[in-house]
Design a protein around this motif. Structure first.
Motif, PDB file in Angstrom:
ATOM      1  N   SER A   1       0.817  -1.221   0.000  1.00  0.00           N
ATOM      2  CA  SER A   1       0.000   0.000   0.000  1.00  0.00           C
ATOM      3  C   SER A   1       0.848   1.267   0.000  1.00  0.00           C
ATOM      4  CB  SER A   1      -0.938   0.020   1.211  1.00  0.00           C
ATOM      5  OG  SER A   1      -0.197   0.024   2.427  1.00  0.00           O
ATOM      6  N   GLY A   2       2.045   1.211   0.587  1.00  0.00           N
ATOM      7  CA  GLY A   2       2.821   2.426   0.766  1.00  0.00           C
ATOM      8  C   GLY A   2       3.963   2.646  -0.200  1.00  0.00           C
ATOM      9  N   SER A   3       4.315   1.640  -1.014  1.00  0.00           N
ATOM     10  CA  SER A   3       5.459   1.800  -1.918  1.00  0.00           C
ATOM     11  C   SER A   3       5.183   2.894  -2.940  1.00  0.00           C
ATOM     12  CB  SER A   3       5.759   0.494  -2.651  1.00  0.00           C
ATOM     13  OG  SER A   3       6.224  -0.489  -1.764  1.00  0.00           O
ATOM     14  N   PRO A   4       6.113   3.836  -3.100  1.00  0.00           N
ATOM     15  CA  PRO A   4       5.915   4.895  -4.089  1.00  0.00           C
ATOM     16  C   PRO A   4       6.084   4.360  -5.501  1.00  0.00           C
ATOM     17  CG  PRO A   4       8.093   5.072  -3.116  1.00  0.00           C
ATOM     18  CD  PRO A   4       7.384   3.980  -2.374  1.00  0.00           C
TER      19      PRO A   4
ATOM     20  N   LEU B   1      -3.822  -8.552   1.431  1.00  0.00           N
ATOM     21  CA  LEU B   1      -2.998  -8.018   0.353  1.00  0.00           C
ATOM     22  C   LEU B   1      -3.850  -7.297  -0.690  1.00  0.00           C
ATOM     23  CD1 LEU B   1      -0.597 -11.067  -0.084  1.00  0.00           C
ATOM     24  CD2 LEU B   1      -0.022  -8.847   0.912  1.00  0.00           C
ATOM     25  N   ALA B   2      -5.031  -7.844  -0.987  1.00  0.00           N
ATOM     26  CA  ALA B   2      -5.910  -7.198  -1.959  1.00  0.00           C
ATOM     27  C   ALA B   2      -6.393  -5.847  -1.452  1.00  0.00           C
ATOM     28  CB  ALA B   2      -7.091  -8.106  -2.278  1.00  0.00           C
ATOM     29  N   GLU B   3      -6.716  -5.771  -0.162  1.00  0.00           N
ATOM     30  CA  GLU B   3      -7.142  -4.494   0.412  1.00  0.00           C
ATOM     31  C   GLU B   3      -6.006  -3.478   0.357  1.00  0.00           C
ATOM     32  OE1 GLU B   3      -9.066  -1.397   1.983  1.00  0.00           O
ATOM     33  OE2 GLU B   3      -9.946  -3.274   1.247  1.00  0.00           O
ATOM     34  N   ALA B   4      -4.780  -3.926   0.594  1.00  0.00           N
ATOM     35  CA  ALA B   4      -3.631  -3.021   0.482  1.00  0.00           C
ATOM     36  C   ALA B   4      -3.482  -2.519  -0.947  1.00  0.00           C
ATOM     37  CB  ALA B   4      -2.359  -3.743   0.924  1.00  0.00           C
TER      38      ALA B   4
ATOM     39  N   ALA C   1     -10.280  -8.206  -8.448  1.00  0.00           N
ATOM     40  CA  ALA C   1     -10.370  -6.898  -9.094  1.00  0.00           C
ATOM     41  C   ALA C   1      -9.224  -5.993  -8.704  1.00  0.00           C
ATOM     42  CB  ALA C   1     -11.702  -6.244  -8.744  1.00  0.00           C
ATOM     43  N   ALA C   2      -8.579  -6.254  -7.572  1.00  0.00           N
ATOM     44  CA  ALA C   2      -7.522  -5.381  -7.091  1.00  0.00           C
ATOM     45  C   ALA C   2      -6.130  -5.843  -7.487  1.00  0.00           C
ATOM     46  CB  ALA C   2      -7.600  -5.265  -5.567  1.00  0.00           C
ATOM     47  N   VAL C   3      -6.043  -7.023  -8.092  1.00  0.00           N
ATOM     48  CA  VAL C   3      -4.729  -7.576  -8.431  1.00  0.00           C
ATOM     49  C   VAL C   3      -4.716  -8.015  -9.888  1.00  0.00           C
ATOM     50  CG1 VAL C   3      -4.385  -8.342  -6.058  1.00  0.00           C
ATOM     51  CG2 VAL C   3      -5.316  -9.921  -7.751  1.00  0.00           C
ATOM     52  N   GLU C   4      -3.521  -8.254 -10.376  1.00  0.00           N
ATOM     53  CA  GLU C   4      -3.323  -8.729 -11.746  1.00  0.00           C
ATOM     54  C   GLU C   4      -2.424  -9.938 -11.720  1.00  0.00           C
ATOM     55  OE1 GLU C   4      -0.901  -7.305 -15.761  1.00  0.00           O
ATOM     56  OE2 GLU C   4      -1.449  -5.835 -14.229  1.00  0.00           O
TER      57      GLU C   4
END
Length: 290
Positions: A225-228, A250-253, A283-286
């Motif tokens: 969630s925090g990685s730029p 992990l998906a929520e992140a 839906a949040a991951v690939e």
């Protein structure tokens, strides 16, 4: 002819994977065996060397260096060596804060360069991570984030000293495993190992992720969630098991990212089935095989 002074040239770079290392030792002799050559090499290269003690008396650090022929007193007097404590620096606030630490490393490098040093190297004693310090639960997150947010941006060399007499074996395995490079005594593999992906923003997960490893999964989620930057990758080629709760974390992140996606590399078949059963997570991951 007028003479002009110039800043010293930067020290030759060392391999990136060698610049952030976990160092595990089990007695004072091993500790000194890592300390002395690290400090000597930094001073010989014209770098500023900083030592952050947590359980060791700073005077003992100075004494061991002096007994090995390192003129620690002179180096400190000239600002080339700094021996201090974690409590007076990055543990001086109400809680350990990885976000603040990223900025502090950049500031420390800027200061070292401004003072004429060719680089910066540091040793940090990390046993405080097992001693109930506020914020210690974010230490794994911090170790994982350092690779991309600090070491890929700065010519910094830092060794994280772990005393196996003071850190429980499961925690020691988890924290030592978060480094691309390891020195010292071998450490048994943790149930779930998280380590940075060299050259890419992301992590490699190996082992099993379930109820017993939920704190480690939360650390991985904090990195996601925090990685730029853009996409974050998770290499799952070494993962044997990932339960639905860990996947949801992990998906929520991934959903909390301001931009970029979470890309899963080498996702095992059971995980693919889980994503099929819970499309809201998919839906949040690939899925991105390589």
């Amino acid at each position: 002819m007028a003479m002009t002074s110039t800043a010293p040239a930067p020290a030759p770079p060392t391999p990136q994977t060698d610049r952030h290392s976990s160092v595990v030792f089990s007695d004072d002799r091993e500790w000194a065996g890592h300390l002395v050559p690290f400090v000597r090499a930094g001073l010989e290269r014209g770098e500023q060397v900083q030592y952050f003690a947590a359980t060791t008396d700073p005077d003992r650090v100075r004494g061991v260096l002096a007994s090995a022929g390192v003129d620690a007193a002179r180096a400190e007097g000239e600002g080339r060596l700094v021996v201090t404590t974690a409590e007076r620096t990055y543990l001086s606030g109400p809680a350990f804060d990885p976000d603040a630490m990223m900025g502090l490393w950049h500031q420390a490098m800027d200061t070292a360069r401004a003072e004429g040093h060719r680089g910066l190297r540091a040793i940090g004693e990390m046993a405080w991570g097992a001693q109930g310090v506020a914020g210690a639960d974010r230490l794994l997150e911090y170790e994982l984030r350092l690779h991309h947010e600090v070491f890929e941006a700065l010519p910094l060399t830092a060794w994280c000293f772990y005393d196996s007499r003071l850190v429980p074996a499961p925690l020691l395995a988890q924290l030592a495993g978060a480094h691309v490079h390891h020195r010292g005594a071998p450490v048994a593999g943790p149930v779930l190992r998280l380590e940075p992906l060299p050259g890419r923003t992301g992590l490699r997960l190996s082992g099993s992720a379930g109820y017993d490893t939920r704190s480690a999964v939360r650390s991985a989620a904090a990195v996601v969630s925090g990685s730029p930057g853009g996409d974050v990758e998770l290499d799952l080629s070494g993962l044997r098991h990932l339960d639905i709760s860990s996947l949801a974390t992990l998906a929520e992140a991934a959903r909390r990212r301001s931009r970029g996606r979470l890309r899963l590399l080498h996702a095992p078949a059971p995980l693919r089935r889980l994503l099929g059963l819970f499309p809201e997570l998919g839906a949040a991951v690939e899925i991105a095989d390589r």
